[in-house]
Design a protein around this motif. Structure first.
Motif, PDB file in Angstrom:
ATOM      1  N   LEU A 167       0.838  -1.211   0.000  1.00  0.00           N
ATOM      2  CA  LEU A 167       0.000   0.000   0.000  1.00  0.00           C
ATOM      3  C   LEU A 167       0.871   1.259   0.000  1.00  0.00           C
ATOM      4  O   LEU A 167       0.503   2.275  -0.599  1.00  0.00           O
ATOM      5  CB  LEU A 167      -0.889  -0.033   1.247  1.00  0.00           C
ATOM      6  CG  LEU A 167      -2.101   0.884   1.275  1.00  0.00           C
ATOM      7  CD1 LEU A 167      -2.999   0.609   0.094  1.00  0.00           C
ATOM      8  CD2 LEU A 167      -2.857   0.689   2.588  1.00  0.00           C
ATOM      9  N   ALA A 168       2.024   1.178   0.651  1.00  0.00           N
ATOM     10  CA  ALA A 168       2.910   2.339   0.755  1.00  0.00           C
ATOM     11  C   ALA A 168       3.494   2.741  -0.593  1.00  0.00           C
ATOM     12  O   ALA A 168       3.938   3.867  -0.767  1.00  0.00           O
ATOM     13  CB  ALA A 168       4.043   2.060   1.748  1.00  0.00           C
ATOM     14  N   THR A 169       3.493   1.810  -1.563  1.00  0.00           N
ATOM     15  CA  THR A 169       3.995   2.170  -2.891  1.00  0.00           C
ATOM     16  C   THR A 169       2.931   2.953  -3.672  1.00  0.00           C
ATOM     17  O   THR A 169       3.133   3.271  -4.828  1.00  0.00           O
ATOM     18  CB  THR A 169       4.396   0.929  -3.719  1.00  0.00           C
ATOM     19  OG1 THR A 169       3.227   0.158  -4.010  1.00  0.00           O
ATOM     20  CG2 THR A 169       5.409   0.061  -2.988  1.00  0.00           C
ATOM     21  N   ARG A 170       1.808   3.255  -3.028  1.00  0.00           N
ATOM     22  CA  ARG A 170       0.709   4.027  -3.607  1.00  0.00           C
ATOM     23  C   ARG A 170       0.217   3.435  -4.925  1.00  0.00           C
ATOM     24  O   ARG A 170       0.254   4.098  -5.972  1.00  0.00           O
ATOM     25  CB  ARG A 170       1.141   5.489  -3.813  1.00  0.00           C
ATOM     26  CG  ARG A 170       1.299   6.250  -2.511  1.00  0.00           C
ATOM     27  CD  ARG A 170      -0.008   6.210  -1.782  1.00  0.00           C
ATOM     28  NE  ARG A 170       0.062   6.852  -0.462  1.00  0.00           N
ATOM     29  CZ  ARG A 170      -0.539   8.000  -0.177  1.00  0.00           C
ATOM     30  NH1 ARG A 170      -1.217   8.650  -1.082  1.00  0.00           N
ATOM     31  NH2 ARG A 170      -0.481   8.480   1.034  1.00  0.00           N
ATOM     32  N   PRO A 171      -0.246   2.186  -4.875  1.00  0.00           N
ATOM     33  CA  PRO A 171      -0.674   1.535  -6.117  1.00  0.00           C
ATOM     34  C   PRO A 171      -2.076   1.975  -6.534  1.00  0.00           C
ATOM     35  O   PRO A 171      -2.845   2.443  -5.710  1.00  0.00           O
ATOM     36  CB  PRO A 171      -0.694   0.052  -5.725  1.00  0.00           C
ATOM     37  CG  PRO A 171      -1.022   0.065  -4.263  1.00  0.00           C
ATOM     38  CD  PRO A 171      -0.433   1.322  -3.692  1.00  0.00           C
ATOM     39  N   GLY A 172      -2.363   1.812  -7.830  1.00  0.00           N
ATOM     40  CA  GLY A 172      -3.725   1.963  -8.299  1.00  0.00           C
ATOM     41  C   GLY A 172      -4.470   0.647  -8.115  1.00  0.00           C
ATOM     42  O   GLY A 172      -5.654   0.615  -7.827  1.00  0.00           O
ATOM     43  N   LEU A 173      -3.725  -0.442  -8.305  1.00  0.00           N
ATOM     44  CA  LEU A 173      -4.298  -1.781  -8.137  1.00  0.00           C
ATOM     45  C   LEU A 173      -3.412  -2.583  -7.186  1.00  0.00           C
ATOM     46  O   LEU A 173      -2.202  -2.651  -7.370  1.00  0.00           O
ATOM     47  CB  LEU A 173      -4.372  -2.486  -9.500  1.00  0.00           C
ATOM     48  CG  LEU A 173      -4.973  -3.898  -9.500  1.00  0.00           C
ATOM     49  CD1 LEU A 173      -6.453  -3.869  -9.154  1.00  0.00           C
ATOM     50  CD2 LEU A 173      -4.781  -4.564 -10.860  1.00  0.00           C
ATOM     51  N   LEU A 174      -4.046  -3.136  -6.159  1.00  0.00           N
ATOM     52  CA  LEU A 174      -3.304  -3.942  -5.199  1.00  0.00           C
ATOM     53  C   LEU A 174      -3.657  -5.409  -5.419  1.00  0.00           C
ATOM     54  O   LEU A 174      -4.832  -5.774  -5.431  1.00  0.00           O
ATOM     55  CB  LEU A 174      -3.678  -3.510  -3.775  1.00  0.00           C
ATOM     56  CG  LEU A 174      -2.924  -4.133  -2.610  1.00  0.00           C
ATOM     57  CD1 LEU A 174      -1.439  -3.810  -2.681  1.00  0.00           C
ATOM     58  CD2 LEU A 174      -3.488  -3.627  -1.280  1.00  0.00           C
ATOM     59  N   LEU A 175      -2.634  -6.236  -5.641  1.00  0.00           N
ATOM     60  CA  LEU A 175      -2.853  -7.664  -5.847  1.00  0.00           C
ATOM     61  C   LEU A 175      -2.555  -8.401  -4.563  1.00  0.00           C
ATOM     62  O   LEU A 175      -1.428  -8.357  -4.064  1.00  0.00           O
ATOM     63  CB  LEU A 175      -1.958  -8.193  -6.978  1.00  0.00           C
ATOM     64  CG  LEU A 175      -2.287  -7.738  -8.393  1.00  0.00           C
ATOM     65  CD1 LEU A 175      -1.608  -6.420  -8.691  1.00  0.00           C
ATOM     66  CD2 LEU A 175      -1.874  -8.771  -9.409  1.00  0.00           C
ATOM     67  N   LEU A 176      -3.556  -9.068  -4.018  1.00  0.00           N
ATOM     68  CA  LEU A 176      -3.381  -9.760  -2.744  1.00  0.00           C
ATOM     69  C   LEU A 176      -3.410 -11.277  -2.990  1.00  0.00           C
ATOM     70  O   LEU A 176      -4.393 -11.808  -3.496  1.00  0.00           O
ATOM     71  CB  LEU A 176      -4.501  -9.383  -1.768  1.00  0.00           C
ATOM     72  CG  LEU A 176      -4.630  -7.892  -1.437  1.00  0.00           C
ATOM     73  CD1 LEU A 176      -5.896  -7.644  -0.633  1.00  0.00           C
ATOM     74  CD2 LEU A 176      -3.419  -7.418  -0.664  1.00  0.00           C
ATOM     75  N   ASP A 177      -2.326 -11.950  -2.617  1.00  0.00           N
ATOM     76  CA  ASP A 177      -2.257 -13.396  -2.817  1.00  0.00           C
ATOM     77  C   ASP A 177      -2.565 -14.109  -1.495  1.00  0.00           C
ATOM     78  O   ASP A 177      -1.731 -14.143  -0.596  1.00  0.00           O
ATOM     79  CB  ASP A 177      -0.855 -13.778  -3.325  1.00  0.00           C
ATOM     80  CG  ASP A 177      -0.839 -15.181  -3.934  1.00  0.00           C
ATOM     81  OD1 ASP A 177      -1.855 -15.884  -3.811  1.00  0.00           O
ATOM     82  OD2 ASP A 177       0.191 -15.558  -4.514  1.00  0.00           O
ATOM     83  N   GLU A 178      -3.750 -14.635  -1.392  1.00  0.00           N
ATOM     84  CA  GLU A 178      -4.233 -15.331  -0.193  1.00  0.00           C
ATOM     85  C   GLU A 178      -3.954 -14.579   1.101  1.00  0.00           C
ATOM     86  O   GLU A 178      -3.276 -15.079   1.988  1.00  0.00           O
ATOM     87  CB  GLU A 178      -3.616 -16.743  -0.116  1.00  0.00           C
ATOM     88  CG  GLU A 178      -4.008 -17.589  -1.315  1.00  0.00           C
ATOM     89  CD  GLU A 178      -3.795 -19.076  -1.064  1.00  0.00           C
ATOM     90  OE1 GLU A 178      -3.699 -19.460   0.124  1.00  0.00           O
ATOM     91  OE2 GLU A 178      -3.754 -19.834  -2.041  1.00  0.00           O
ATOM     92  N   PRO A 179      -4.503 -13.379   1.226  1.00  0.00           N
ATOM     93  CA  PRO A 179      -4.240 -12.584   2.433  1.00  0.00           C
ATOM     94  C   PRO A 179      -4.849 -13.184   3.701  1.00  0.00           C
ATOM     95  O   PRO A 179      -4.384 -12.895   4.792  1.00  0.00           O
ATOM     96  CB  PRO A 179      -4.869 -11.231   2.107  1.00  0.00           C
ATOM     97  CG  PRO A 179      -5.928 -11.538   1.109  1.00  0.00           C
ATOM     98  CD  PRO A 179      -5.385 -12.671   0.293  1.00  0.00           C
ATOM     99  N   ALA A 180      -5.853 -14.026   3.554  1.00  0.00           N
ATOM    100  CA  ALA A 180      -6.520 -14.543   4.749  1.00  0.00           C
ATOM    101  C   ALA A 180      -6.030 -15.930   5.150  1.00  0.00           C
ATOM    102  O   ALA A 180      -6.440 -16.464   6.178  1.00  0.00           O
ATOM    103  CB  ALA A 180      -8.040 -14.584   4.527  1.00  0.00           C
ATOM    104  N   ALA A 181      -5.138 -16.521   4.344  1.00  0.00           N
ATOM    105  CA  ALA A 181      -4.654 -17.870   4.668  1.00  0.00           C
ATOM    106  C   ALA A 181      -3.952 -17.868   6.020  1.00  0.00           C
ATOM    107  O   ALA A 181      -3.095 -17.029   6.281  1.00  0.00           O
ATOM    108  CB  ALA A 181      -3.702 -18.352   3.571  1.00  0.00           C
ATOM    109  N   GLY A 182      -4.338 -18.791   6.872  1.00  0.00           N
ATOM    110  CA  GLY A 182      -3.705 -18.920   8.178  1.00  0.00           C
ATOM    111  C   GLY A 182      -4.239 -17.970   9.228  1.00  0.00           C
ATOM    112  O   GLY A 182      -3.754 -17.967  10.359  1.00  0.00           O
ATOM    113  N   LEU A 183      -5.220 -17.143   8.870  1.00  0.00           N
ATOM    114  CA  LEU A 183      -5.804 -16.250   9.872  1.00  0.00           C
ATOM    115  C   LEU A 183      -6.988 -16.949  10.542  1.00  0.00           C
ATOM    116  O   LEU A 183      -7.671 -17.759   9.921  1.00  0.00           O
ATOM    117  CB  LEU A 183      -6.292 -14.955   9.225  1.00  0.00           C
ATOM    118  CG  LEU A 183      -5.257 -14.100   8.493  1.00  0.00           C
ATOM    119  CD1 LEU A 183      -5.884 -12.776   8.065  1.00  0.00           C
ATOM    120  CD2 LEU A 183      -4.039 -13.846   9.364  1.00  0.00           C
TER     121      LEU A 183
END
Lengths: 257, 322
Positions: A167-183
């Protein structure tokens, strides 16, 4: 369709194995697009092609109308496409603040001289980048851990830190690869709320790979389903959920066990 | 926002002050004792510390070069040939050695640095041997296996540094310059990039850091420093041969770096300070240098994973727990 990201005819072969075959889809401005499918469907390969980690065998990838195929990953990020990784991926020896700063400095490039000898330009870049860091830390609820070494954080916090760096790179599109895995379920709920918040706050569009169906159905505006490297369905969450081909791809595999 | 101004690490931590005081005291020893032998060892420490400092810059991006002696050799031969054949002043020969070594590193860096970990170690090991064999093969430039003797001493603006006592301050000055450069890199944005690449290459790349370019920059700077130290060594000792810059010298630098602390800013200095005099002071043990280095390396790897420079931190942590 006002597509931010347009993928057409994307194919990737590893020797004789076709990991991704003639896949086309888009991600619209402001939307959360889900990319789902059983294990081995080609979701992560698709991510790696979009971000330039792997070269595509054929097909085009356009972002904001520009062809970004064949660019190296750090160039793709410059275009405004940031990614997170499946595992909790951080700079383990650095503090949380420093981790995010390393992403934020992308938007404040310096010459080699200023990078070594410092000076006003370097100080100015760092000051501006630190503003981004504070904003991102607050949005992802990491401020209280600002001075902790990333490697010592709990798994859930490390995953959130991964999102923060992107997010800090100020993207227009953020690609999230399995952000909820293991939560755990609580963390998944918190993550869903947080993701919707940062989308509004940072004017983001999101492309998300995830196995967690409840999360996907809850947050996505549009879903693309892959199976064995091919796109088998695409549409609104309800439509995809009731699609016989999707049910077969998921449940059929279950029955075969 | 109010936090951010004070949040970064203080410019000088108490430990840093202790280190600097210790190093300054160590640097003064030859003047206290007045022994020529001590001056000689102190000069060798400075040269080793510069070379190891260069190796540290490369290590900061997560690569271990076993071709470091070859780059020292490139610097040495560049300076010696310029000075003896083209009558270039030594004071220009030294930076020219650094420049040529850096240029070679820059050219071969891009393809080389695509290899990582043990593969990079192996290819640089092969490169060091290649350098030695090529130099043996062109005796008209390198002097072949009998080397080049009678190399002119360092002279500053017409004043020749003919004895140990006069070389030593200049060696200290050069070491201070090298360490100054290391401090600048470490504290600046370039050092931040180096650390990011070292800690997590894939994440660094996808955070917008051009990792291949960053590694090439580190390899170039580090090898240029090696070239400078090699040139200094040549004009100080007065004799070089291809064997001077063999694989064993590369290994010695690696052992000094690891012993001092691979990622610590003061690691190269501490490592060189500890290991250069060690075989010299154990009288009659000079021929066992590599055995001694090997034993020290094993001990450090087993007991001090952060190297000697990490010792205070390790002790204070243990104290904190107990």
């Amino acid at each position: 369709m006002n597509a931010l990201l347009e993928i057409s005819g994307l194919t990737k072969r590893f020797g004789g194995l076709t990991a991704l075959s003639d896949v086309s889809f888009g991600a619209s401005e402001g939307a959360i697009t889900g990319l789902i499918g059983p294990n081995g469907a080609g979701k992560t390969t698709c991510f790696n092609l979009i971000t330039g980690t792997l070269p595509a065998t054929s097909g085009t990838i356009r972002f904001r109308g520009q062809d970004i195929g064949g660019l190296s990953p750090h160039k793709v990020v410059e275009h405004g496409l940031a990614r997170t990784f499946q595992a909790a991926t951080t700079f383990p020896a650095a503090t949380v603040r420093e981790n995010i700063l390393r992403g934020a400095l992308l938007r404040h490039p310096l010459g080699l001289g200023a990078m070594v000898f410092g000076g006003a330009a370097a100080r100015d870049a760092e000051r501006k980048a630190r503003q981004t860091v504070d904003e991102v830390m607050e949005a992802l609820d990491l401020t209280e851990h600002a001075h902790r070494e990333a490697g010592t954080l709990a798994y859930g916090h490390q995953k959130r830190l991964g999102v923060a760096i992107g997010l800090a790179t100020r993207p227009g599109l953020l690609l999230l690869d399995e952000p909820a895995a293991g939560l755990n379920p609580d963390e998944v709920d918190r993550f869903a709320t947080m993701l919707k918040e940062i989308r509004t706050r940072f004017g983001l569009s999101v492309l998300i790979v995830e196995h967690h169906m409840r999360l996907i159905m809850r947050i996505c505006d549009h879903i693309v389903v892959l199976d064995h490297g091919e796109k088998i369905a695409e549409g609104a969450p309800e439509a995809v959920r009731d699609d016989p081909k999707v049910i077969e791809a998921y449940l059929g595999a279950d029955h075969a066990k | 926002m109010s936090m951010s101004a004070t949040s970064s690490a203080p410019a000088f931590q108490p430990m840093t002050v202790v280190w600097i005081a210790g190093i300054v005291l160590a640097a003064l020893i030859p003047w206290f004792t007045g022994s020529v032998f001590h001056f000689h060892i102190a000069i060798m420490v400075c040269i080793s510390a510069m070379a190891t400092g260069g190796l540290a810059v490369i290590a900061w991006v997560g690569q271990l070069s076993l071709a470091h002696a070859a780059f020292a050799g490139i610097g040495a031969y560049t300076s010696v040939l310029l000075v003896t054949r083209l009558d270039v002043p030594v004071l220009l020969g030294l930076p020219a050695g650094a420049l040529v070594a850096g240029a070679v590193a820059f050219i071969i860096g891009a393809p080389l640095l695509r290899l990582r970990g043990v593969y990079f170690v192996l290819i640089t090991f092969a490169l060091n041997e290649l350098f030695r064999l090529i130099m043996l093969d062109i005796p008209e430039f390198s002097g072949g296996s009998s080397g080049i003797a009678g190399i002119p001493k360092i002279s500053l603006f017409g004043v020749t540094l003919s004895n140990y006592q006069s070389v030593y301050p200049f060696a200290l000055f050069c070491l201070a310059l090298v360490m100054g450069l290391l401090v600048l890199i470490r504290r600046g944005q370039l050092g931040r990039r180096f650390a990011a690449v070292e800690e997590n290459l894939a994440l660094a790349e996808s955070s917008g850091i051009p990792t291949a370019k960053t590694q090439t920059i580190a390899f170039t700077i580090g090898s240029a420093i090696a070239g400078f130290s090699g040139a200094f060594l040549a004009h100080y000792v007065g004799f070089i041969s291809p064997e001077t810059f063999g694989f064993q010298l590369s290994v010695s630098y690696v052992i000094m770096l690891v012993t001092g602390g691979r990622l610590a800013l003061w690691g190269p200095l501490v490592g060189a300070l500890f290991l250069t005099p060690l075989p010299e002071f154990l009288r009659g043990a000079v021929e066992y240098q590599h055995v001694i280095y090997g034993v020290v390396l094993i001990a450090v790897l087993r007991f001090l994973p952060r190297g000697l420079a990490g010792l205070p931190r390790q002790l204070s942590r243990k104290g904190g727990r107990g």
